[in-house]
Design an enzyme around this catalytic site. Structure first.
Site, PDB file in Angstrom:
ATOM      1  N   GLY A 123      37.516 -51.923  89.325  1.00  9.93           N
ATOM      2  CA  GLY A 123      37.694 -50.955  90.412  1.00  9.93           C
ATOM      3  C   GLY A 123      37.000 -49.617  90.170  1.00  9.93           C
ATOM      4  O   GLY A 123      35.862 -49.558  89.685  1.00  9.93           O
ATOM      5  N   ILE A 124      37.699 -48.546  90.527  1.00 11.32           N
ATOM      6  CA  ILE A 124      37.128 -47.190  90.433  1.00 11.32           C
ATOM      7  C   ILE A 124      36.747 -46.857  88.983  1.00 11.32           C
ATOM      8  O   ILE A 124      35.714 -46.238  88.725  1.00 11.32           O
ATOM      9  CB  ILE A 124      38.149 -46.167  90.979  1.00 11.32           C
ATOM     10  CG1 ILE A 124      38.356 -46.385  92.484  1.00 11.32           C
ATOM     11  CG2 ILE A 124      37.702 -44.739  90.703  1.00 11.32           C
ATOM     12  CD1 ILE A 124      39.487 -45.572  93.097  1.00 11.32           C
ATOM     13  N   ASP A 180      41.577 -50.285  78.371  1.00 10.27           N
ATOM     14  CA  ASP A 180      42.245 -51.061  79.423  1.00 10.27           C
ATOM     15  C   ASP A 180      43.283 -52.010  78.818  1.00 10.27           C
ATOM     16  O   ASP A 180      43.146 -52.486  77.694  1.00 10.27           O
ATOM     17  CB  ASP A 180      41.194 -51.872  80.199  1.00 10.27           C
ATOM     18  CG  ASP A 180      41.646 -52.229  81.600  1.00 10.27           C
ATOM     19  OD1 ASP A 180      41.123 -51.631  82.564  1.00 10.27           O
ATOM     20  OD2 ASP A 180      42.536 -53.109  81.736  1.00 10.27           O
ATOM     21  N   TYR A 235      54.749 -43.124  94.833  1.00 10.71           N
ATOM     22  CA  TYR A 235      53.308 -43.001  94.556  1.00 10.71           C
ATOM     23  C   TYR A 235      52.798 -41.619  94.993  1.00 10.71           C
ATOM     24  O   TYR A 235      52.113 -40.929  94.238  1.00 10.71           O
ATOM     25  CB  TYR A 235      52.567 -44.115  95.289  1.00 10.71           C
ATOM     26  CG  TYR A 235      51.075 -44.138  95.071  1.00 10.71           C
ATOM     27  CD1 TYR A 235      50.533 -44.494  93.839  1.00 10.71           C
ATOM     28  CD2 TYR A 235      50.191 -43.833  96.115  1.00 10.71           C
ATOM     29  CE1 TYR A 235      49.156 -44.539  93.644  1.00 10.71           C
ATOM     30  CE2 TYR A 235      48.818 -43.874  95.930  1.00 10.71           C
ATOM     31  CZ  TYR A 235      48.303 -44.230  94.691  1.00 10.71           C
ATOM     32  OH  TYR A 235      46.938 -44.265  94.508  1.00 10.71           O
ATOM     33  N   LYS A 271      51.304 -38.833  92.437  1.00  7.61           N
ATOM     34  CA  LYS A 271      49.915 -38.380  92.607  1.00  7.61           C
ATOM     35  C   LYS A 271      49.867 -36.868  92.881  1.00  7.61           C
ATOM     36  O   LYS A 271      48.915 -36.194  92.488  1.00  7.61           O
ATOM     37  CB  LYS A 271      49.236 -39.153  93.733  1.00  7.61           C
ATOM     38  CG  LYS A 271      48.856 -40.588  93.340  1.00  7.61           C
ATOM     39  CD  LYS A 271      47.842 -40.615  92.215  1.00  7.61           C
ATOM     40  CE  LYS A 271      47.260 -41.998  91.992  1.00  7.61           C
ATOM     41  NZ  LYS A 271      46.378 -42.049  90.802  1.00  7.61           N
ATOM     42  N   PRO A 306      40.483 -39.951  95.779  1.00 11.02           N
ATOM     43  CA  PRO A 306      39.893 -41.008  96.601  1.00 11.02           C
ATOM     44  C   PRO A 306      40.780 -41.289  97.808  1.00 11.02           C
ATOM     45  O   PRO A 306      41.989 -41.033  97.789  1.00 11.02           O
ATOM     46  CB  PRO A 306      39.874 -42.233  95.675  1.00 11.02           C
ATOM     47  CG  PRO A 306      40.246 -41.748  94.315  1.00 11.02           C
ATOM     48  CD  PRO A 306      41.002 -40.480  94.516  1.00 11.02           C
TER      49      PRO A 306
HETATM   50  N1  LIG Z   1      41.670 -48.453  95.216  1.00  8.95           N
HETATM   51  C1  LIG Z   1      41.904 -47.480  96.104  1.00  8.95           C
HETATM   52  O1  LIG Z   1      41.653 -47.620  97.312  1.00  8.95           O
HETATM   53  C2  LIG Z   1      42.470 -46.153  95.618  1.00  8.95           C
HETATM   54  C3  LIG Z   1      42.664 -45.116  96.532  1.00  8.95           C
HETATM   55  C4  LIG Z   1      43.151 -43.876  96.073  1.00  8.95           C
HETATM   56  C5  LIG Z   1      43.451 -43.709  94.734  1.00  8.95           C
HETATM   57  N2  LIG Z   1      43.282 -44.739  93.875  1.00  8.95           N
HETATM   58  C6  LIG Z   1      43.601 -44.505  92.451  1.00  8.95           C
HETATM   59  O2  LIG Z   1      42.447 -44.797  91.687  1.00  8.95           O
HETATM   60  C7  LIG Z   1      42.819 -45.314  90.412  1.00  8.95           C
HETATM   61  C8  LIG Z   1      42.139 -46.655  90.186  1.00  8.95           C
HETATM   62  O3  LIG Z   1      42.518 -47.554  91.198  1.00  8.95           O
HETATM   63  P1  LIG Z   1      41.875 -49.016  91.299  1.00  8.95           P
HETATM   64  O4  LIG Z   1      42.414 -49.613  92.558  1.00  8.95           O
HETATM   65  O5  LIG Z   1      40.424 -48.934  91.090  1.00  8.95           O
HETATM   66  O6  LIG Z   1      42.513 -49.691  89.973  1.00  8.95           O
HETATM   67  P2  LIG Z   1      43.174 -51.114  89.702  1.00  8.95           P
HETATM   68  O7  LIG Z   1      44.598 -51.116  90.127  1.00  8.95           O
HETATM   69  O8  LIG Z   1      42.274 -52.156  90.236  1.00  8.95           O
HETATM   70  O9  LIG Z   1      43.204 -51.150  88.099  1.00  8.95           O
HETATM   71  C9  LIG Z   1      42.089 -50.803  87.320  1.00  8.95           C
HETATM   72  C10 LIG Z   1      42.320 -51.191  85.880  1.00  8.95           C
HETATM   73  O10 LIG Z   1      43.489 -50.581  85.334  1.00  8.95           O
HETATM   74  C11 LIG Z   1      43.984 -51.445  84.308  1.00  8.95           C
HETATM   75  N3  LIG Z   1      45.385 -51.117  84.015  1.00  8.95           N
HETATM   76  C12 LIG Z   1      46.473 -51.368  84.782  1.00  8.95           C
HETATM   77  N4  LIG Z   1      47.595 -50.938  84.148  1.00  8.95           N
HETATM   78  C13 LIG Z   1      47.196 -50.391  82.980  1.00  8.95           C
HETATM   79  C14 LIG Z   1      47.879 -49.781  81.888  1.00  8.95           C
HETATM   80  N5  LIG Z   1      49.221 -49.667  81.880  1.00  8.95           N
HETATM   81  N6  LIG Z   1      47.151 -49.320  80.844  1.00  8.95           N
HETATM   82  C15 LIG Z   1      45.801 -49.453  80.829  1.00  8.95           C
HETATM   83  N7  LIG Z   1      45.096 -50.036  81.807  1.00  8.95           N
HETATM   84  C16 LIG Z   1      45.786 -50.501  82.881  1.00  8.95           C
HETATM   85  C17 LIG Z   1      43.797 -52.839  84.920  1.00  8.95           C
HETATM   86  O11 LIG Z   1      43.764 -53.836  83.900  1.00  8.95           O
HETATM   87  C18 LIG Z   1      42.468 -52.706  85.648  1.00  8.95           C
HETATM   88  O12 LIG Z   1      41.372 -53.139  84.859  1.00  8.95           O
HETATM   89  C19 LIG Z   1      44.345 -45.367  90.422  1.00  8.95           C
HETATM   90  O13 LIG Z   1      44.863 -44.194  89.831  1.00  8.95           O
HETATM   91  C20 LIG Z   1      44.693 -45.418  91.909  1.00  8.95           C
HETATM   92  O14 LIG Z   1      45.975 -44.928  92.181  1.00  8.95           O
HETATM   93  C21 LIG Z   1      42.802 -45.955  94.269  1.00  8.95           C
END
Ligand SMILES: NC(=O)c1ccc[n+]([C@@H]2O[C@H](COP(=O)([O-])OP(=O)(O)OC[C@H]3O[C@@H](n4cnc5c(N)ncnc54)[C@H](O)[C@@H]3O)[C@@H](O)[C@H]2O)c1
Length: 252
Positions: free
Chosen positions: A18-19, A38, A160, A164, A190
């Site tokens: 992801g991000i 991770d 959440y 945040k 984001p």
């Molecule tokens: N995806 C979206 O649309 C979005 C929007 C706004 C904010 N965010 C924020 O962006 C960030 C990334 O989101 P995403 O959707 O890309 O991530 P995701 O949920 O897909 O997770 C990304 C990675 O985090 C790892 N992970 C999960 N729990 C963990 C832990 N306890 N310790 C270490 N690693 C761990 C997972 O293995 C995974 O590889 C988050 O903080 C999320 O709240 C995401």
């Protein structure tokens, strides 16, 4: 534009997808050595190998559970032994456990969401600042918050949104606390991001959400990564304790 990041050591939590992976790649493209930290260490190792091959930088995949203090301690020992000093920390891990109206939400879901989303950033930032060597150069922490911290989010999301919002509060004061150590702290917010987990192609809800952006297109992880790389660099030296909206106009 050369951001002047060559040779810096950058940690991205949750960098195996992801991000986080978008951030890791954007920093690697600027010449940073990358530590993918991770829970999924197999995937982290694979991403690190891919980054090494694609960008010609050093990269490591390391096991980290940001909710477990023993794991955090072990992680930093691993960094010290194998990498040395880290210059950049991207606190990317965060998320929601369950979704329910606040009056029905379990205590466990509330507490675990805070562990994942804000307590993780506290422990990781504290360890980062305490290993940073001011003489070595300029450092940066970039936290990942969300549009949900700023605008009313969907129902059942109080834990959440609150966690945040706390990320923003921590960013502002931490920025003041550690500026004189040579560390600048900011966060990105984001909005809707094209990650397979959240918005799979073909799902009708995905198309509805897409219309909420002025760009009519979700941000890609790489778009967030580009902003993070800029915030990590001294080109953004006047940006301190800020929340950078990367929502494609959702918040305006
Ligand atoms: N995806 C979206 O649309 C979005 C929007 C706004 C904010 N965010 C924020 O962006 C960030 C990334 O989101 P995403 O959707 O890309 O991530 P995701 O949920 O897909 O997770 C990304 C990675 O985090 C790892 N992970 C999960 N729990 C963990 C832990 N306890 N310790 C270490 N690693 C761990 C997972 O293995 C995974 O590889 C988050 O903080 C999320 O709240 C995401």
């Amino acid at each position: 534009m050369d951001l002047g990041l060559k040779g810096k050591n950058a940690i991205v939590t949750g960098g195996a997808g992801g991000i986080g992976l978008g951030c890791a790649k954007a920093l690697a493209a600027e010449g940073c050595n990358i530590i993918i930290a991770d829970l999924n260490d197999e995937l982290a190792a694979k991403c690190a190998d891919d980054i090494k091959n694609e960008y010609g930088v050093d990269a490591w995949g390391m096991k980290l559970n940001v909710c477990d203090q023993d794991s955090i301690k072990e992680f930093w020992e691993n960094v010290k032994e194998n990498v040395g000093v880290a210059d950049i920390l991207v606190n990317n891990v965060g998320g929601r456990i369950d979704r329910a109206p606040l009056n029905e939400l379990s205590d466990e879901a509330w507490l675990k969401t805070f562990d994942l989303t804000i307590h993780s950033g506290f422990y990781m930032s504290k360890a980062f600042c305490n290993q940073f060597v001011p003489d070595k150069g300029k450092g940066a922490i970039i936290n990942v918050t969300s549009k949900s911290a700023i605008m009313s989010s969907s129902k059942g999301n109080s834990h959440y949104s609150s966690a945040k919002a706390a990320v923003i509060g921590m960013t502002r004061i931490l920025a003041k606390d550690v500026y004189d150590l040579g560390i600048r702290v900011n966060c990105i917010a984001p909005g809707y991001v094209q990650t397979e987990r959240v918005y799979p192609d073909g799902d009708p809800r995905t198309e509805e959400k897409r219309k909420l952006l002025l760009t009519h297109d979700f941000a890609k992880p790489a778009d967030l990564g580009n902003v993070v790389a800029f915030l990590a660099s001294e080109k953004s030296y006047q940006i301190i304790g800020a929340v950078i909206d990367v929502t494609g106009g959702t918040l305006c």
